[in-house]
Design a protein around this motif. Structure first.
Motif, PDB file in Angstrom:
ATOM      1  N   TYR A  22       0.798  -1.261   0.031  1.00  0.00           N
ATOM      2  CA  TYR A  22      -0.008   0.292  -0.025  1.00  0.00           C
ATOM      3  C   TYR A  22       0.828   1.399   0.057  1.00  0.00           C
ATOM      4  CZ  TYR A  22      -3.308   3.587   1.289  1.00  0.00           C
ATOM      5  OH  TYR A  22      -3.911   4.579   1.278  1.00  0.00           O
ATOM      6  N   VAL A  23       1.847   1.334   0.732  1.00  0.00           N
ATOM      7  CA  VAL A  23       2.860   2.272   0.766  1.00  0.00           C
ATOM      8  C   VAL A  23       3.218   2.962  -0.494  1.00  0.00           C
ATOM      9  CG1 VAL A  23       4.723   3.370   1.859  1.00  0.00           C
ATOM     10  CG2 VAL A  23       2.978   2.322   3.292  1.00  0.00           C
ATOM     11  N   ALA A  24       4.047   1.788  -1.161  1.00  0.00           N
ATOM     12  CA  ALA A  24       4.396   1.748  -2.438  1.00  0.00           C
ATOM     13  C   ALA A  24       3.510   2.656  -3.408  1.00  0.00           C
ATOM     14  CB  ALA A  24       5.061   0.698  -2.912  1.00  0.00           C
ATOM     15  N   ALA A  25       2.213   2.052  -3.388  1.00  0.00           N
ATOM     16  CA  ALA A  25       1.164   2.830  -4.595  1.00  0.00           C
ATOM     17  C   ALA A  25       0.541   3.910  -3.812  1.00  0.00           C
ATOM     18  CB  ALA A  25       0.000   1.730  -4.387  1.00  0.00           C
ATOM     19  N   LEU A  29       0.102  10.193  -1.946  1.00  0.00           N
ATOM     20  CA  LEU A  29      -0.959  10.643  -1.005  1.00  0.00           C
ATOM     21  C   LEU A  29      -0.352  10.721   0.337  1.00  0.00           C
ATOM     22  CD1 LEU A  29      -3.768  11.217  -0.959  1.00  0.00           C
ATOM     23  CD2 LEU A  29      -4.345   8.922  -0.615  1.00  0.00           C
ATOM     24  N   LEU A  30       0.581   9.657   0.843  1.00  0.00           N
ATOM     25  CA  LEU A  30       1.013   9.780   2.329  1.00  0.00           C
ATOM     26  C   LEU A  30       1.926  11.028   2.624  1.00  0.00           C
ATOM     27  CD1 LEU A  30       1.671   5.959   2.774  1.00  0.00           C
ATOM     28  CD2 LEU A  30       0.308   7.171   4.139  1.00  0.00           C
ATOM     29  N   GLY A  31       2.492  11.380   1.620  1.00  0.00           N
ATOM     30  CA  GLY A  31       3.595  12.738   1.557  1.00  0.00           C
ATOM     31  C   GLY A  31       2.937  13.932   1.233  1.00  0.00           C
ATOM     32  N   SER A  32       1.738  13.688   0.885  1.00  0.00           N
ATOM     33  CA  SER A  32       0.960  15.019   0.381  1.00  0.00           C
ATOM     34  C   SER A  32       0.566  16.215   1.462  1.00  0.00           C
ATOM     35  CB  SER A  32      -0.450  14.582  -0.034  1.00  0.00           C
ATOM     36  OG  SER A  32      -1.368  15.628  -0.686  1.00  0.00           O
ATOM     37  N   ARG A  38      -4.098  12.764   3.416  1.00  0.00           N
ATOM     38  CA  ARG A  38      -3.064  11.974   4.377  1.00  0.00           C
ATOM     39  C   ARG A  38      -3.888  11.324   5.382  1.00  0.00           C
ATOM     40  NH1 ARG A  38      -0.455  16.851   4.626  1.00  0.00           N
ATOM     41  NH2 ARG A  38      -1.013  17.149   6.827  1.00  0.00           N
ATOM     42  N   GLU A  39      -4.879  11.969   5.731  1.00  0.00           N
ATOM     43  CA  GLU A  39      -6.016  10.857   6.793  1.00  0.00           C
ATOM     44  C   GLU A  39      -6.441   9.875   5.915  1.00  0.00           C
ATOM     45  OE1 GLU A  39      -7.923  10.174  10.080  1.00  0.00           O
ATOM     46  OE2 GLU A  39      -6.139  11.600  10.054  1.00  0.00           O
ATOM     47  N   ARG A  40      -6.786   9.924   4.821  1.00  0.00           N
ATOM     48  CA  ARG A  40      -7.596   8.913   4.132  1.00  0.00           C
ATOM     49  C   ARG A  40      -6.433   7.563   3.978  1.00  0.00           C
ATOM     50  NH1 ARG A  40      -9.408  12.730   0.950  1.00  0.00           N
ATOM     51  NH2 ARG A  40      -8.026  12.105  -0.621  1.00  0.00           N
ATOM     52  N   ALA A  41      -5.223   8.179   3.727  1.00  0.00           N
ATOM     53  CA  ALA A  41      -4.111   7.112   3.620  1.00  0.00           C
ATOM     54  C   ALA A  41      -3.908   6.633   4.915  1.00  0.00           C
ATOM     55  CB  ALA A  41      -2.740   7.857   2.989  1.00  0.00           C
ATOM     56  N   ARG A  42      -3.751   7.331   5.966  1.00  0.00           N
ATOM     57  CA  ARG A  42      -3.572   6.558   7.347  1.00  0.00           C
ATOM     58  C   ARG A  42      -4.739   5.686   7.740  1.00  0.00           C
ATOM     59  NH1 ARG A  42      -3.090  11.681  10.362  1.00  0.00           N
ATOM     60  NH2 ARG A  42      -3.971  10.586  11.918  1.00  0.00           N
ATOM     61  N   ARG A  43      -6.018   6.078   7.360  1.00  0.00           N
ATOM     62  CA  ARG A  43      -7.119   5.260   7.604  1.00  0.00           C
ATOM     63  C   ARG A  43      -7.131   3.918   7.097  1.00  0.00           C
ATOM     64  NH1 ARG A  43     -11.145   6.968  10.877  1.00  0.00           N
ATOM     65  NH2 ARG A  43     -11.311   9.080  11.280  1.00  0.00           N
ATOM     66  N   ALA A  44      -6.456   3.963   5.663  1.00  0.00           N
ATOM     67  CA  ALA A  44      -6.382   2.801   4.827  1.00  0.00           C
ATOM     68  C   ALA A  44      -5.309   2.033   5.508  1.00  0.00           C
ATOM     69  CB  ALA A  44      -5.775   3.112   3.465  1.00  0.00           C
ATOM     70  N   LEU A  45      -4.104   2.383   6.058  1.00  0.00           N
ATOM     71  CA  LEU A  45      -3.205   1.732   6.909  1.00  0.00           C
ATOM     72  C   LEU A  45      -3.940   1.013   7.981  1.00  0.00           C
ATOM     73  CD1 LEU A  45      -0.082   3.784   6.482  1.00  0.00           C
ATOM     74  CD2 LEU A  45      -0.507   1.679   5.474  1.00  0.00           C
ATOM     75  N   ALA A  46      -4.722   1.858   8.744  1.00  0.00           N
ATOM     76  CA  ALA A  46      -5.222   1.230   9.888  1.00  0.00           C
ATOM     77  C   ALA A  46      -6.390   0.266   9.684  1.00  0.00           C
ATOM     78  CB  ALA A  46      -6.079   2.358  10.545  1.00  0.00           C
ATOM     79  N   GLU A  47      -6.841   0.102   8.461  1.00  0.00           N
ATOM     80  CA  GLU A  47      -7.847  -0.900   7.924  1.00  0.00           C
ATOM     81  C   GLU A  47      -7.048  -2.127   7.741  1.00  0.00           C
ATOM     82  OE1 GLU A  47     -11.149  -1.208   8.066  1.00  0.00           O
ATOM     83  OE2 GLU A  47     -11.196   1.019   8.917  1.00  0.00           O
ATOM     84  N   LEU A  48      -5.661  -1.761   7.117  1.00  0.00           N
ATOM     85  CA  LEU A  48      -4.924  -2.916   6.914  1.00  0.00           C
ATOM     86  C   LEU A  48      -4.365  -3.678   8.067  1.00  0.00           C
ATOM     87  CD1 LEU A  48      -2.918  -1.710   3.900  1.00  0.00           C
ATOM     88  CD2 LEU A  48      -4.587  -3.434   3.887  1.00  0.00           C
ATOM     89  N   ALA A  49      -4.258  -2.975   8.984  1.00  0.00           N
ATOM     90  CA  ALA A  49      -3.959  -3.637  10.415  1.00  0.00           C
ATOM     91  C   ALA A  49      -4.776  -4.291  11.049  1.00  0.00           C
ATOM     92  CB  ALA A  49      -3.325  -2.210  11.641  1.00  0.00           C
ATOM     93  N   TYR A  50      -6.098  -3.890  10.870  1.00  0.00           N
ATOM     94  CA  TYR A  50      -7.181  -4.594  11.444  1.00  0.00           C
ATOM     95  C   TYR A  50      -7.540  -6.066  10.576  1.00  0.00           C
ATOM     96  CZ  TYR A  50     -12.224  -5.824  12.357  1.00  0.00           C
ATOM     97  OH  TYR A  50     -13.157  -6.378  12.687  1.00  0.00           O
ATOM     98  N   VAL A  51      -7.585  -5.728   9.217  1.00  0.00           N
ATOM     99  CA  VAL A  51      -7.677  -6.966   8.626  1.00  0.00           C
ATOM    100  C   VAL A  51      -6.528  -8.003   8.965  1.00  0.00           C
ATOM    101  CG1 VAL A  51      -7.397  -7.897   6.254  1.00  0.00           C
ATOM    102  CG2 VAL A  51      -8.822  -5.943   6.671  1.00  0.00           C
ATOM    103  N   SER A  52      -5.347  -7.452   8.983  1.00  0.00           N
ATOM    104  CA  SER A  52      -4.185  -8.502   9.542  1.00  0.00           C
ATOM    105  C   SER A  52      -4.514  -9.291  10.826  1.00  0.00           C
ATOM    106  CB  SER A  52      -2.950  -7.627   9.559  1.00  0.00           C
ATOM    107  OG  SER A  52      -2.491  -7.097   8.182  1.00  0.00           O
ATOM    108  N   CYS A  53      -5.118  -8.473  11.702  1.00  0.00           N
ATOM    109  CA  CYS A  53      -5.303  -9.157  13.112  1.00  0.00           C
ATOM    110  C   CYS A  53      -6.331  -9.834  12.834  1.00  0.00           C
ATOM    111  CB  CYS A  53      -5.709  -7.888  13.961  1.00  0.00           C
ATOM    112  SG  CYS A  53      -4.398  -7.016  14.656  1.00  0.00           S
TER     113      CYS A  53
END
Length: 88
Positions: A22-25, A29-32, A38-53
């Motif tokens: 995700y970070v590569a793609a 947006l993360l550095g915008s 940036r908030e949408r990108a951070r939320r996407a990372l949080a969702e990925l963490a949830y899915v991983s768990c």
């Protein structure tokens, strides 16, 4: 249910794999400078963490059941049963 070292390791491995893709793609947006982006990108990372768990913690479930857990609201943990304290 206590988390085993294997489960925690699986969580970390899954998140690392998903997040690195995700970070590569989404690196722009993360550095915008756009705070909302940036908030949408951070939320996407949080969702990925949830899915991983969820995936790491539900190895005993069928793929369909895991899908339901990921898409639905998390199930509450069962409350501990009270011991004793009653009249005999």
């Amino acid at each position: 249910m206590a988390k085993t070292d294997d489960t925690i390791e699986n969580r970390v491995y899954l998140f690392e794999s998903l997040a690195s893709s995700y970070v590569a793609a989404a690196s722009e947006l993360l550095g915008s400078e756009d705070a909302a982006g940036r908030e949408r990108a951070r939320r996407a990372l949080a969702e990925l963490a949830y899915v991983s768990c969820v995936v790491a913690d539900t190895q005993h479930l069928s793929p369909e059941q895991v899908r339901e857990r990921v898409l639905g609201a998390p199930e509450p943990e069962p409350a501990p049963k009270a011991r004793g304290g009653g009249r005999r």
